[in-house]
Design an enzyme around this catalytic site. Structure first.
Site, short mmCIF file in Angstrom:
data_model
loop_
_atom_site.label_atom_id
_atom_site.label_comp_id
_atom_site.label_asym_id
_atom_site.label_seq_id
_atom_site.Cartn_x
_atom_site.Cartn_y
_atom_site.Cartn_z
N ASP A 30 0.84 -1.19 0.00
CA ASP A 30 0.00 0.00 0.00
C ASP A 30 0.88 1.25 0.00
O ASP A 30 1.88 1.33 0.72
CB ASP A 30 -0.92 -0.01 1.23
N VAL A 96 -11.00 2.97 -3.41
CA VAL A 96 -10.72 2.43 -4.75
C VAL A 96 -11.76 1.35 -5.02
O VAL A 96 -11.88 0.37 -4.26
CB VAL A 96 -9.29 1.84 -4.84
N HIS A 100 -10.38 -5.27 -2.92
CA HIS A 100 -9.02 -5.53 -2.48
C HIS A 100 -9.05 -5.94 -1.02
O HIS A 100 -9.81 -5.40 -0.23
CB HIS A 100 -8.12 -4.31 -2.68
P1 AMP Z 1 -9.73 1.43 0.50
O1 AMP Z 1 -9.76 2.76 1.19
O2 AMP Z 1 -10.18 0.28 1.35
O3 AMP Z 1 -10.47 1.49 -0.83
O4 AMP Z 1 -8.22 1.13 0.17
C1 AMP Z 1 -7.56 1.68 -0.93
C2 AMP Z 1 -6.10 1.63 -0.62
O5 AMP Z 1 -5.38 1.84 -1.82
C3 AMP Z 1 -5.64 2.70 0.38
O6 AMP Z 1 -5.08 2.06 1.52
C4 AMP Z 1 -4.60 3.49 -0.41
O7 AMP Z 1 -3.52 3.90 0.37
C5 AMP Z 1 -4.19 2.48 -1.48
N1 AMP Z 1 -3.65 3.07 -2.69
C6 AMP Z 1 -4.16 4.09 -3.41
N2 AMP Z 1 -3.38 4.34 -4.49
C7 AMP Z 1 -2.36 3.43 -4.44
C8 AMP Z 1 -1.22 3.17 -5.25
N3 AMP Z 1 -0.97 3.90 -6.37
N4 AMP Z 1 -0.38 2.17 -4.90
C9 AMP Z 1 -0.61 1.44 -3.80
N5 AMP Z 1 -1.69 1.64 -2.97
C10 AMP Z 1 -2.54 2.62 -3.29
#
Ligand code: AMP
Length: 114
Positions: A30, A96, A100
């Site tokens: 992450d 996102v 995940h």
């Molecule tokens: P959620 O809030 O459960 O949808 O988790 C989305 C996660 O994606 C968050 O913990 C972000 O920090 C992570 N995230 C967003 N963009 C990226 C990226 N480019 N690479 C890795 N993690 C990311």
């Protein structure tokens, strides 16, 4: 999904810090880690939220968990313990919209989560 961040990672258009991948799933660190170990395990197929799981596509969830279990072992957190969580929709903090599995470890976890 051309506008999905995680689909762009699956397609190789964006290159995350990958820790595991196979024909069904991909896992990467992450970008904003909430624990010493914070990995996201995603399916290669686009499923927006857990509300979109069906009898036809739910098998992928087991594969996410198996991959996360292996990563936890490889990263040395299997014995002390770790947390796996999937957020669904804004009320749970999903940001996102491609399902995940968060794998968090390397520190003590509080309960209930925030
Ligand atoms: P959620 O809030 O459960 O949808 O988790 C989305 C996660 O994606 C968050 O913990 C972000 O920090 C992570 N995230 C967003 N963009 C990226 C990226 N480019 N690479 C890795 N993690 C990311």
């Amino acid at each position: 999904m051309s506008d999905c961040l995680f689909c762009k990672m699956v397609a190789g258009e964006i290159k995350p810090d990958v820790v595991y991948e196979d024909d069904a799933v991909m896992a990467f660190r992450d970008v904003n880690p909430q624990a010493p170990l914070h990995v996201l395990v995603i399916p290669r197929v686009h499923i927006a939220t857990t509300n979109d799981l069906t009898a036809e596509n739910v098998d992928i969830v087991g594969k996410l968990y198996l991959a996360a279990k292996q990563i936890a072992a490889d990263e040395g957190v299997a014995e002390p313990g770790y947390r796996m969580v999937m957020n669904c929709n804004p009320g749970a903090g999903q940001s996102v919209y491609h399902i995940h599995l968060h794998l968090l470890g390397g520190r003590a976890m509080a309960w209930p989560p925030g």
